[in-house]
Motif scaffolding. Structure first.
Motif, PDB file in Angstrom:
ATOM      1  N   ARG A  40     -23.836  17.980   4.286  1.00  0.00           N
ATOM      2  CA  ARG A  40     -24.430  18.706   5.419  1.00  0.00           C
ATOM      3  C   ARG A  40     -25.446  17.840   6.156  1.00  0.00           C
ATOM      4  O   ARG A  40     -25.506  17.840   7.387  1.00  0.00           O
ATOM      5  N   ALA A  41     -26.286  17.118   5.423  1.00  0.00           N
ATOM      6  CA  ALA A  41     -27.290  16.263   6.042  1.00  0.00           C
ATOM      7  C   ALA A  41     -26.629  15.129   6.819  1.00  0.00           C
ATOM      8  O   ALA A  41     -27.103  14.737   7.893  1.00  0.00           O
ATOM      9  N   ILE A  42     -25.525  14.604   6.282  1.00  0.00           N
ATOM     10  CA  ILE A  42     -24.818  13.520   6.971  1.00  0.00           C
ATOM     11  C   ILE A  42     -24.250  14.011   8.295  1.00  0.00           C
ATOM     12  O   ILE A  42     -24.407  13.359   9.350  1.00  0.00           O
ATOM     13  N   LEU A  43     -23.622  15.164   8.289  1.00  0.00           N
ATOM     14  CA  LEU A  43     -23.055  15.724   9.514  1.00  0.00           C
ATOM     15  C   LEU A  43     -24.158  16.091  10.509  1.00  0.00           C
ATOM     16  O   LEU A  43     -24.000  15.898  11.721  1.00  0.00           O
ATOM     17  N   GLN A  44     -25.283  16.572  10.001  1.00  0.00           N
ATOM     18  CA  GLN A  44     -26.407  16.888  10.868  1.00  0.00           C
ATOM     19  C   GLN A  44     -26.912  15.625  11.573  1.00  0.00           C
ATOM     20  O   GLN A  44     -27.178  15.629  12.784  1.00  0.00           O
ATOM     21  N   GLY A  45     -27.045  14.541  10.820  1.00  0.00           N
ATOM     22  CA  GLY A  45     -27.520  13.285  11.394  1.00  0.00           C
ATOM     23  C   GLY A  45     -26.582  12.747  12.456  1.00  0.00           C
ATOM     24  O   GLY A  45     -27.021  12.251  13.507  1.00  0.00           O
ATOM     25  N   ILE A  46     -25.290  12.837  12.199  1.00  0.00           N
ATOM     26  CA  ILE A  46     -24.312  12.371  13.192  1.00  0.00           C
ATOM     27  C   ILE A  46     -24.407  13.204  14.461  1.00  0.00           C
ATOM     28  O   ILE A  46     -24.350  12.683  15.575  1.00  0.00           O
ATOM     29  N   ASP A  47     -24.586  14.516  14.290  1.00  0.00           N
ATOM     30  CA  ASP A  47     -24.755  15.385  15.463  1.00  0.00           C
ATOM     31  C   ASP A  47     -25.999  15.008  16.258  1.00  0.00           C
ATOM     32  O   ASP A  47     -25.970  14.923  17.488  1.00  0.00           O
ATOM     33  N   GLU A  48     -27.113  14.790  15.548  1.00  0.00           N
ATOM     34  CA  GLU A  48     -28.366  14.484  16.232  1.00  0.00           C
ATOM     35  C   GLU A  48     -28.340  13.122  16.914  1.00  0.00           C
ATOM     36  O   GLU A  48     -29.020  12.910  17.925  1.00  0.00           O
ATOM     37  N   LEU A  49     -27.552  12.198  16.382  1.00  0.00           N
ATOM     38  CA  LEU A  49     -27.405  10.889  17.024  1.00  0.00           C
ATOM     39  C   LEU A  49     -26.524  10.952  18.271  1.00  0.00           C
ATOM     40  O   LEU A  49     -26.501  10.015  19.060  1.00  0.00           O
ATOM     41  N   LYS A  50     -25.818  12.084  18.445  1.00  0.00           N
ATOM     42  CA  LYS A  50     -24.936  12.312  19.606  1.00  0.00           C
ATOM     43  C   LYS A  50     -23.977  11.129  19.804  1.00  0.00           C
ATOM     44  O   LYS A  50     -23.905  10.518  20.870  1.00  0.00           O
ATOM     45  N   LEU A  51     -23.246  10.836  18.747  1.00  0.00           N
ATOM     46  CA  LEU A  51     -22.368   9.668  18.752  1.00  0.00           C
ATOM     47  C   LEU A  51     -21.019   9.956  19.373  1.00  0.00           C
ATOM     48  O   LEU A  51     -20.459  11.039  19.218  1.00  0.00           O
ATOM     49  N   ASP A  52     -20.499   8.965  20.071  1.00  0.00           N
ATOM     50  CA  ASP A  52     -19.086   8.948  20.417  1.00  0.00           C
ATOM     51  C   ASP A  52     -18.387   8.378  19.184  1.00  0.00           C
ATOM     52  O   ASP A  52     -18.561   7.208  18.845  1.00  0.00           O
ATOM     53  N   THR A  53     -17.645   9.208  18.481  1.00  0.00           N
ATOM     54  CA  THR A  53     -17.091   8.794  17.191  1.00  0.00           C
ATOM     55  C   THR A  53     -15.848   7.914  17.311  1.00  0.00           C
ATOM     56  O   THR A  53     -15.276   7.507  16.305  1.00  0.00           O
ATOM     57  N   SER A  54     -15.427   7.621  18.524  1.00  0.00           N
ATOM     58  CA  SER A  54     -14.275   6.730  18.708  1.00  0.00           C
ATOM     59  C   SER A  54     -14.599   5.345  18.140  1.00  0.00           C
ATOM     60  O   SER A  54     -15.584   4.708  18.516  1.00  0.00           O
ATOM     61  N   GLY A  55     -13.773   4.889  17.203  1.00  0.00           N
ATOM     62  CA  GLY A  55     -13.982   3.576  16.595  1.00  0.00           C
ATOM     63  C   GLY A  55     -15.144   3.520  15.627  1.00  0.00           C
ATOM     64  O   GLY A  55     -15.605   2.434  15.262  1.00  0.00           O
ATOM     65  N   LEU A  56     -15.616   4.679  15.161  1.00  0.00           N
ATOM     66  CA  LEU A  56     -16.773   4.712  14.268  1.00  0.00           C
ATOM     67  C   LEU A  56     -16.347   4.540  12.809  1.00  0.00           C
ATOM     68  O   LEU A  56     -15.441   5.209  12.332  1.00  0.00           O
ATOM     69  N   THR A  57     -17.021   3.642  12.124  1.00  0.00           N
ATOM     70  CA  THR A  57     -16.832   3.452  10.691  1.00  0.00           C
ATOM     71  C   THR A  57     -18.122   3.835   9.977  1.00  0.00           C
ATOM     72  O   THR A  57     -19.185   3.296  10.284  1.00  0.00           O
ATOM     73  N   VAL A  58     -18.016   4.785   9.063  1.00  0.00           N
ATOM     74  CA  VAL A  58     -19.174   5.212   8.273  1.00  0.00           C
ATOM     75  C   VAL A  58     -19.122   4.514   6.919  1.00  0.00           C
ATOM     76  O   VAL A  58     -18.119   4.600   6.203  1.00  0.00           O
ATOM     77  N   ILE A  59     -20.193   3.800   6.595  1.00  0.00           N
ATOM     78  CA  ILE A  59     -20.310   3.141   5.292  1.00  0.00           C
ATOM     79  C   ILE A  59     -21.437   3.844   4.554  1.00  0.00           C
ATOM     80  O   ILE A  59     -22.596   3.784   4.962  1.00  0.00           O
ATOM     81  N   HIS A  60     -21.078   4.509   3.470  1.00  0.00           N
ATOM     82  CA  HIS A  60     -21.977   5.469   2.827  1.00  0.00           C
ATOM     83  C   HIS A  60     -22.433   4.998   1.451  1.00  0.00           C
ATOM     84  O   HIS A  60     -21.619   4.752   0.560  1.00  0.00           O
ATOM     85  N   GLY A  61     -23.738   4.835   1.317  1.00  0.00           N
ATOM     86  CA  GLY A  61     -24.338   4.567   0.015  1.00  0.00           C
ATOM     87  C   GLY A  61     -25.062   5.821  -0.435  1.00  0.00           C
ATOM     88  O   GLY A  61     -25.663   6.525   0.378  1.00  0.00           O
ATOM     89  N   SER A  62     -25.007   6.129  -1.726  1.00  0.00           N
ATOM     90  CA  SER A  62     -25.534   7.414  -2.181  1.00  0.00           C
ATOM     91  C   SER A  62     -26.221   7.304  -3.543  1.00  0.00           C
ATOM     92  O   SER A  62     -25.778   6.551  -4.413  1.00  0.00           O
ATOM     93  N   THR A  63     -27.299   8.056  -3.704  1.00  0.00           N
ATOM     94  CA  THR A  63     -27.946   8.169  -5.008  1.00  0.00           C
ATOM     95  C   THR A  63     -27.649   9.525  -5.641  1.00  0.00           C
ATOM     96  O   THR A  63     -28.324   9.921  -6.598  1.00  0.00           O
TER      97      THR A  63
END
Length: 266
Positions: A40-63
């Motif tokens: 949920r936090a990841i999707l919230q952040g993407i929304d707040e960044l107002k990204l054009d997701t075309s060609g977007l690569t998400v590289i996710h590190g997690s604890t």
């Protein structure tokens, strides 16, 4: 246009850094983490960044896996091993925090003793079958699991890195249990190497956090698969500093225990 979004999910904050390969610019962002559903936090952040997701690569590190282990919040897990070896994880190695303390305070085992089950199976150090688990043995094992009702199972048989057939036999029987969806982790798949304690502990940790990580990564991948009508590529940072798919990461979450720190260094 190639854009790379690094996401680090921590216990308190989820951090974002966006790199645009065309403009060579970066943006940073931070939101509060949502530990009950980290995606949920990841999707919230993407929304707040107002990204054009075309060609977007998400590289996710997690604890998430790291915190689950440190806080003892893994799922109820059963450990299956050979007759006489149920205490291997509890006994451990000679290494301990207070080497010269003759009365150290014993830490609770990763898996409770009542959840450590034994089966009549034995492989020699040369890979010869000395004793094979029979159908009656499997039936007894499944009855025990029905009573214990674990969410995950770790299978670690002696010398299974030579021959995994007995572990596979147990895995197949458990996977066929009616009405049960159990995360199964077997040592010959997770870490097919010698040394029983190390292999057993790695397999048990993989099982302990498996359902948590698998569920959250699957939900995240599903949400991103058609995000904004543009498919988003998702890669997961491993402890080694390399990346893998969400599916592989969910199957082998033990490889993510240092995912967040590795991502920070990289």
């Amino acid at each position: 246009m190639a854009k790379f979004l690094g996401v680090d999910t921590g216990g308190t904050f989820t951090d974002f850094i966006l790199f645009d390969d065309i403009s060579r610019t970066t943006r940073i962002h931070k939101v509060l983490s949502t530990p009950d559903a980290p995606e949920r936090a990841i999707l919230q952040g993407i929304d707040e960044l107002k990204l054009d997701t075309s060609g977007l690569t998400v590289i996710h590190g997690s604890t998430v896996a790291t915190n689950a282990v440190l806080e003892g919040k893994g799922v109820r897990t059963a450990y299956i091993t050979n007759s006489g070896l149920a205490d291997v994880l509890t006994i451990g190695r000679q290494a301990r925090e207070e080497l010269y303390n003759l009365t150290p305070i014993k830490k609770p085992p990763l898996i409770e003793r009542e959840l450590c089950l034994e089966v009549a199976s034995r492989l020699s150090a040369q890979g010869e079958h000395l004793q094979q688990i029979g159908q009656q043995d499997l039936s007894v094992l499944l009855e025990q699991l029905e009573v214990l009702a674990p969410e995950a199972v770790a299978i670690n048989l002696l010398f299974s890195f030579f021959d995994d057939s007995e572990e596979v036999k147990i895995e197949t029987a458990i996977a066929g249990m009616a009405g049960r969806d159990i995360f199964i982790s077997r040592s010959s798949d997770v870490l097919p190497e010698y040394k029983e304690f190390e292999r057993g502990m790695t397999t048990a940790l993989n099982a302990k956090v498996g359902p948590l990580m698998q569920g959250y990564l699957q939900r995240l991948e599903d949400e991103l698969s058609d995000y904004g009508k543009q498919a988003v590529s998702l890669s997961i940072m491993q402890s080694s500093g390399g990346i893998t798919s969400a599916g592989q990461a969910g199957r082998y979450p033990v490889n993510l225990l240092l995912s967040g720190p590795a991502g920070g260094l990289r």
